[in-house]
Design a protein around this motif. Structure first.
Motif, PDB file in Angstrom:
ATOM      1  N   ARG A 116     -10.499  -7.985   7.558  1.00 37.22           N
ATOM      2  CA  ARG A 116     -11.242  -7.807   6.304  1.00 37.22           C
ATOM      3  C   ARG A 116     -10.257  -7.611   5.155  1.00 37.22           C
ATOM      4  NH1 ARG A 116      -9.605  -2.781   5.561  1.00 37.22           N
ATOM      5  NH2 ARG A 116      -8.900  -1.794   7.465  1.00 37.22           N
TER       6      ARG A 116
ATOM      7  N   ASP B 128       0.861  -1.183   0.000  1.00 33.83           N
ATOM      8  CA  ASP B 128       0.000   0.000   0.000  1.00 33.83           C
ATOM      9  C   ASP B 128       0.901   1.238   0.000  1.00 33.83           C
ATOM     10  OD1 ASP B 128      -2.226   1.622   0.199  1.00 33.83           O
ATOM     11  OD2 ASP B 128      -2.730   1.059   2.251  1.00 33.83           O
TER      12      ASP B 128
ATOM     13  N   GLY C  88      -8.272  -5.513   2.496  1.00 31.75           N
ATOM     14  CA  GLY C  88      -7.755  -4.140   2.513  1.00 31.75           C
ATOM     15  C   GLY C  88      -8.290  -3.347   1.341  1.00 31.75           C
ATOM     16  N   ASP C  89      -8.308  -2.050   1.527  1.00 33.84           N
ATOM     17  CA  ASP C  89      -8.731  -1.146   0.462  1.00 33.84           C
ATOM     18  C   ASP C  89      -7.667  -0.062   0.365  1.00 33.84           C
ATOM     19  OD1 ASP C  89     -10.030   0.573  -1.239  1.00 33.84           O
ATOM     20  OD2 ASP C  89     -11.945   0.507  -0.192  1.00 33.84           O
ATOM     21  N   PRO C  90      -6.896   0.021  -0.700  1.00 35.12           N
ATOM     22  CA  PRO C  90      -7.062  -0.566  -2.027  1.00 35.12           C
ATOM     23  C   PRO C  90      -6.222  -1.807  -2.342  1.00 35.12           C
ATOM     24  CG  PRO C  90      -5.546   1.301  -2.170  1.00 35.12           C
ATOM     25  CD  PRO C  90      -5.863   1.090  -0.716  1.00 35.12           C
ATOM     26  N   GLU C  91      -5.843  -2.620  -1.357  1.00 35.51           N
ATOM     27  CA  GLU C  91      -5.114  -3.853  -1.695  1.00 35.51           C
ATOM     28  C   GLU C  91      -5.965  -4.803  -2.537  1.00 35.51           C
ATOM     29  OE1 GLU C  91      -5.084  -2.419   1.210  1.00 35.51           O
ATOM     30  OE2 GLU C  91      -3.106  -2.524   2.146  1.00 35.51           O
TER      31      GLU C  91
ATOM     32  N   GLU D 102      -0.119  -4.302  12.158  1.00 39.57           N
ATOM     33  CA  GLU D 102      -1.551  -4.313  12.476  1.00 39.57           C
ATOM     34  C   GLU D 102      -2.194  -5.528  11.826  1.00 39.57           C
ATOM     35  OE1 GLU D 102      -4.079  -1.442  10.589  1.00 39.57           O
ATOM     36  OE2 GLU D 102      -3.113  -1.687   8.648  1.00 39.57           O
TER      37      GLU D 102
ATOM     38  N   LYS E 225       0.371   4.612   1.913  1.00 39.85           N
ATOM     39  CA  LYS E 225      -0.630   5.198   2.824  1.00 39.85           C
ATOM     40  C   LYS E 225      -0.588   6.708   2.905  1.00 39.85           C
ATOM     41  CE  LYS E 225      -1.813   1.429   5.801  1.00 39.85           C
ATOM     42  NZ  LYS E 225      -1.262   0.424   6.643  1.00 39.85           N
TER      43      LYS E 225
ATOM     44  N   GLY F  97      -6.439   6.467   3.813  1.00 41.82           N
ATOM     45  CA  GLY F  97      -6.876   5.075   3.731  1.00 41.82           C
ATOM     46  C   GLY F  97      -6.052   4.265   2.730  1.00 41.82           C
TER      47      GLY F  97
ATOM     48  N   ASN G 296      -6.002  -6.514  10.152  1.00 41.64           N
ATOM     49  CA  ASN G 296      -7.348  -6.076   9.804  1.00 41.64           C
ATOM     50  C   ASN G 296      -8.196  -7.326   9.636  1.00 41.64           C
ATOM     51  OD1 ASN G 296      -6.826  -3.292   9.790  1.00 41.64           O
ATOM     52  ND2 ASN G 296      -5.965  -3.428   7.741  1.00 41.64           N
TER      53      ASN G 296
ATOM     54  N   TYR H 155      -6.095  -9.871   7.350  1.00 39.84           N
ATOM     55  CA  TYR H 155      -5.115  -8.991   6.705  1.00 39.84           C
ATOM     56  C   TYR H 155      -3.965  -8.800   7.681  1.00 39.84           C
ATOM     57  CZ  TYR H 155      -3.607  -4.210   5.177  1.00 39.84           C
ATOM     58  OH  TYR H 155      -2.923  -3.092   4.795  1.00 39.84           O
TER      59      TYR H 155
HETATM   60  N1  GLY Z   1      -5.195  -0.154   2.931  1.00 44.07           N
HETATM   61  C1  GLY Z   1      -5.187  -0.349   4.327  1.00 44.07           C
HETATM   62  C2  GLY Z   1      -6.432  -0.889   4.880  1.00 44.07           C
HETATM   63  O1  GLY Z   1      -7.310  -1.357   4.196  1.00 44.07           O
HETATM   64  O2  GLY Z   1      -6.549  -0.864   6.097  1.00 44.07           O
END
Ligand code: GLY
Ligand code: AMP
Length: 426
Positions: free
Chosen positions: A288, A213, A290-293, A284, A215, A227, A286, A270
């Protein structure tokens, strides 16, 4: 089969486009969806992604055969639990498992208890105690709000006055609301960052193609955290040797830890990793995609996404080979000028009638009005390309990004440059 996808950003658009490839899929409902997603799914703008009772009622009345809950908020609020109670199969973790993202205190304590490598840390709920600790700390240091903060609840003070300001911002001014009732103060780590999304049914894990990413808002990783302003996949720093270390020291131990805590994780986990001089560490988790992964990872998925998601739900993932395309993908985010600070909405967008075959435009923040697409968010579009090399994917994504117009359009110009340099050095 009718499907339901909860969410309305670029990530959800990428999930929907991939789900559509399955010939057994009839209607896909997006709750709420957005202006561009409406080209690929039936959007229900009246139902917000966090309106759990309305989502469950909609699923029950529309013969939904499978639901995908993509964003962090509904997952933390128990959307998957409620859908399961209503008898609807779905993809995503329970609220108990989603704490791995929704509480940094939970995830840090989990890693400490089970010996999963991460930055050293301390937790504070009293600002005075946090300040006393920071007076004896070395800088830079990392200050994180405990709860969900749209990826913006992380501050990296360079000295004591900045650290005092960070504590005030999060704990007293409550810049991130109740997310800042507790903070985690952690050691500043260095090294390349890698995002690894993984399908897991709680026991088996199938990591997806790695990604990177970008960021920060500005070129050269300057400016505020966002994001995510763009992504590439695969991540050249994530070698097969490092992948093996991550599997043994991070991925499998995390799944075992979640099972031992009584909240097995099912869905997309994630891993935000930093490849430090002491080995890979978790920055970290997540709970769910990732956005925009997702916009660079799913285009490289060769297997059928719905089949994989059903195997996760049915806990049969170990028996399913998940296949990936060779090659690379790149995604450039087109944002509203000013994002992530103040920006204007409602700008008319013009898009080409068609994009080249290897390019996909994922809609993140727009709405339809009178047949026109208008900007409605900070991150507006993600223009993604796949190609046999990263250099070609970047070239095609940037060329296509130039063909979209709206007032104030802003993009980073250096997505993928760090990865290209890393590949040259290898
Ligand atoms: N691109 C980082 C996230 O979705 O948290
Ligand atoms: P997070 O939302 O936790 O992923 O943090 C956002 C960004 O802050 C990460 O992508 C890193 O670039 C940076 N960051 C977070 N934690 C640390 C850390 N312990 N050391 C250095 N950088 C960090």
């Amino acid at each position: 089969m009718n499907l339901l996808v909860v969410g309305g950003g670029g990530r959800e658009h990428a999930i929907i486009k991939k789900l559509k490839e399955n010939p057994a899929v009839s209607t896909i409902y997006a709750l709420p969806g957005n202006g561009g997603i409406a080209q690929d799914a039936t959007c229900v703008p009246e139902i917000g992604a966090s309106d759990i009772p309305a989502i469950v009622a909609f699923a029950k009345s529309h013969e939904i055969g499978f639901a995908v809950v993509a964003p962090d908020d509904p997952l933390a609020l128990g959307c998957v639990d409620r859908l399961h109670e209503a008898g609807i199969p779905c993809f995503g973790p329970s609220a108990a498992a989603a704490r791995i993202e929704s509480s940094k205190v939970f995830s840090k304590n989990l890693m400490k208890k089970y010996g999963i490598p991460t930055a050293g840390y301390a937790v504070f709920s009293d600002p005075a105690e946090a300040l006393a600790y920071l007076r004896g700390a070395s800088f830079p240091i990392v200050v994180k709000a405990d709860g969900l903060a749209l990826g913006k609840g992380v501050l990296i003070p360079q000295n004591l006055p900045e650290a005092e300001e960070a504590v005030k911002t999060i704990m007293e001014d409550k810049a991130f609301g109740d997310s800042g009732n507790e903070i985690v103060v952690e050691e500043f780590l260095t090294g390349p960052e890698v995002s690894v999304l993984a399908f897991t049914d709680g026991a088996a894990i199938s990591p997806m193609v790695s990604s990177m990413d970008h960021k920060r808002a500005g070129d050269g990783d300057t400016g505020l955290n966002t994001g995510g302003m763009g992504t590439i996949a695969p991540n050249p720093y994530y070698t097969p040797e490092i992948a093996k270390v991550c599997m043994d020291t991070i991925f499998l131990p995390t799944l075992a830890a979640m099972r031992a805590e009584g909240c097995p994780f099912k869905g997309c986990l994630y891993f935000g990793l930093m490849l430090t001089p002491d080995g890979p560490k978790v920055i970290e988790y997540n709970c769910r995609f990732g956005d925009p992964e997702t916009q660079v990872v799913l285009p490289l998925l060769k297997s059928d996404l719905l089949t994989v998601m059903q195997a996760v739900e049915n806990e049969t993932l170990s028996a399913l080979p998940v296949e990936w395309h060779q090659g690379a993908a790149a995604c450039v985010i087109l944002a509203s000028g000013g994002y992530p600070s103040h920006y204007e909405k409602g700008k008319v967008m013009t898009l080409p009638a068609a994009f080249p075959e290897n390019v996909t435009c994922y809609h993140a923040g727009d709405r339809l009005e009178g047949g026109e697409l208008l900007t409605s968010g900070g991150r507006v579009l993600g223009v993604a390309a796949t190609a046999s090399t990263l250099r070609e994917a970047l070239r095609d994504a940037y060329a296509a990004a130039e063909t979209v117009t709206f007032e104030g359009k802003y993009m980073r110009r250096d997505i993928g440059q760090l990865a290209l340099r890393a590949m040259e050095e290898q």
